[in-house]
Design an enzyme around this catalytic site. Structure first.
Site, PDB file in Angstrom:
ATOM      1  CB  ALA A 198     -24.897  34.219 -76.440  1.00  8.75           C
ATOM      2  CB  SER A 217     -38.147  39.039 -70.340  1.00  7.85           C
ATOM      3  OG  SER A 217     -37.482  39.656 -69.856  1.00  7.85           O
ATOM      4  CG  ASN A 232     -37.755  42.918 -60.722  1.00  3.16           C
ATOM      5  OD1 ASN A 232     -37.175  42.081 -61.286  1.00  3.16           O
ATOM      6  ND2 ASN A 232     -37.397  44.409 -59.301  1.00  3.16           N
ATOM      7  CB  THR A 281     -30.222  38.775 -74.105  1.00  9.40           C
ATOM      8  OG1 THR A 281     -30.503  38.454 -73.035  1.00  9.40           O
ATOM      9  CG2 THR A 281     -31.529  40.301 -74.798  1.00  9.40           C
ATOM     10  CB  ALA A 306     -35.887  37.496 -78.356  1.00  7.40           C
ATOM     11  CD  GLN A 311     -38.958  63.944 -36.952  1.00 11.29           C
ATOM     12  OE1 GLN A 311     -39.807  64.549 -37.324  1.00 11.29           O
ATOM     13  NE2 GLN A 311     -39.153  63.695 -35.336  1.00 11.29           N
ATOM     14  N   PRO A 344     -33.269  29.242 -61.365  1.00  6.08           N
ATOM     15  CG  PRO A 344     -34.849  28.806 -60.342  1.00  6.08           C
ATOM     16  CD  PRO A 344     -34.138  28.531 -61.846  1.00  6.08           C
ATOM     17  CD  GLN A 345     -26.196  28.354 -58.660  1.00  5.12           C
ATOM     18  OE1 GLN A 345     -26.567  27.184 -57.853  1.00  5.12           O
ATOM     19  NE2 GLN A 345     -25.525  28.230 -58.872  1.00  5.12           N
ATOM     20  CD  GLU A 346     -29.425  34.702 -65.146  1.00  9.10           C
ATOM     21  OE1 GLU A 346     -29.379  35.343 -65.440  1.00  9.10           O
ATOM     22  OE2 GLU A 346     -30.094  33.770 -65.396  1.00  9.10           O
TER      23      GLU A 346
END
Length: 378
Positions: free
Chosen positions: A125, A133, A367, A127, A131, A280, A241-243
């Protein structure tokens, strides 16, 4: 196509068993789970029996002590079959490592074997309504009173939240200290004051039990603190990083599956007297997607290789997460277009995968945040 060289024959045997398990225990029921808003709870116990959960956990805590490639296999096969309701990876590859790396021996022995078996379903938990990111903006508090922490606050968009038996809660133990005031706690679902809100109705991932969670004077034993008080933000940065790698892995597997569905469809579907695949425009679109997916596949596998060596850094994981999910969404959109009207029908896997893909660019850090991380490293 460039062959994959990371996986041994043992990994591929495991892949066969995972695929058979999912085809038997999940594929026939996933449509109903989408209507229910969550997978069947019994699936978790069956997955535990079949060795699909927390394979990396050391044997002393009930696991197989396997390498991360076994987790990769599960992520890829779940994504390839479009089983977006199944939250195994969050449980195995995100929650379990926090307990393994930062939990006391008592916590590890108490909880990890039950994660491996599927007896406990877990969530994390982070997020909150205000709040996303911005993890430093967390408002949930944990105040030490004697031998207990008292937790107050609310969380939203929590994957596995509805079925969760055990939740890692990100809370502020020192609200004035910014990032250095953040701590992580293990909270059991039956602790007084802990309540689950409604299952959230989403655009995609309809079988994934995403929920709101509420904490009102929840008293948690002091020993349920993971690691040290005030170190939560550092722990989160260490594990993210693993996530993000897991998100990139699923993105590429989903794109590969969509391309295969689209190849099959365009070969069979006819218009103006010939197969769609003979036009094509179709051929060029398929060629473009195949090339970009191949580029992504090589990048994913290189990141996997680095991760196995303990060398996958934060900016590279951010690159994979942002670029891989952007590619996934681009490929799914093209594949829907090549399916024509049928691509917009929920009964077609490409339609569901298209809807499921969109959130990949949002969770695990948007992103835009990934680009900020990359830019800071330049």
């Amino acid at each position: 196509m460039i062959p994959r060289t990371l996986f041994s024959s043992d990994h591929e045997l495991f892949r066969d068993s995972v695929r058979k398990f999912l085809e038997q225990e999940a594929v026939p029921f996933h449509q109903q789970w989408e209507k229910d808003g969550h997978v069947d709870r019994g699936l978790w116990n069956k997955a535990g029996e079949a060795g699909l959960l927390c394979s990396h956990i050391p044997e002393e805590y009930g696991g197989m002590g396997a390498d991360f490639l076994y987790s990769t296999v599960v992520i890829e096969e779940v994504a390839r079959l479009g089983l977006s309701g199944i939250g195994f990876s969050l449980h195995s590859d995100i929650v379990a490592p926090y307990i393994l790396h930062y939990g006391s021996e008592a916590l590890k022995h108490k909880y990890l074997p039950r994660l491996v078996s599927g007896e406990l379903v877990t969530a994390i938990a982070m997020t909150e309504p205000g709040a996303g990111s911005d993890l430093q903006g967390v408002k949930t508090t944990a105040v030490l009173e004697g031998d207990e922490y008292v937790i107050n606050g609310s969380k939203t968009f929590i994957t596995n939240g509805y079925l969760a038996d055990l939740v890692i809660v990100v809370a502020k133990t020192d609200p004035q200290a910014g990032a250095k005031g953040t701590s992580l706690f293990l909270v059991e679902a039956d602790m007084p004051g802990f309540a689950k809100g409604k299952r959230l109705e989403k655009v995609g991932m309809k079988a994934q039990d995403t929920s709101e969670l509420f904490f009102q004077d929840v008293r948690v034993p002091r020993e349920n603190l993971l690691g040290q008080a005030g170190m939560g933000f550092a722990y989160l940065m260490q594990e993210l990083p693993q996530e993000r790698l897991t998100v990139g892995i699923s993105a590429l597997a989903s794109a590969e599956a969509a391309l295969q569905w689209t190849l099959d469809y365009t070969r069979e579907r006819k218009a103006f007297g010939k197969a769609i695949a003979d036009f094509q425009n179709t051929r060029f679109k398929l060629a473009e997607m195949a090339t970009e997916i191949q580029v992504g596949r090589v990048f994913v596998d290189r990141c996997l290789e680095l991760h196995l060596q303990g060398k996958l850094d934060v900016p590279t994981a951010a690159m994979l997460k942002y670029w891989g999910t952007d590619l996934q969404c681009k490929v799914l959109d093209e594949c829907v277009q090549l399916h024509g009207g049928y691509g917009f029908m929920w009964e077609y896997p490409v339609a569901r995968a298209w809807a499921d893909a969109r959130v990949q660019r949002i969770y695990a850090g948007t992103n835009e945040i990934m680009k900020e991380i990359i830019a800071r490293a330049l």
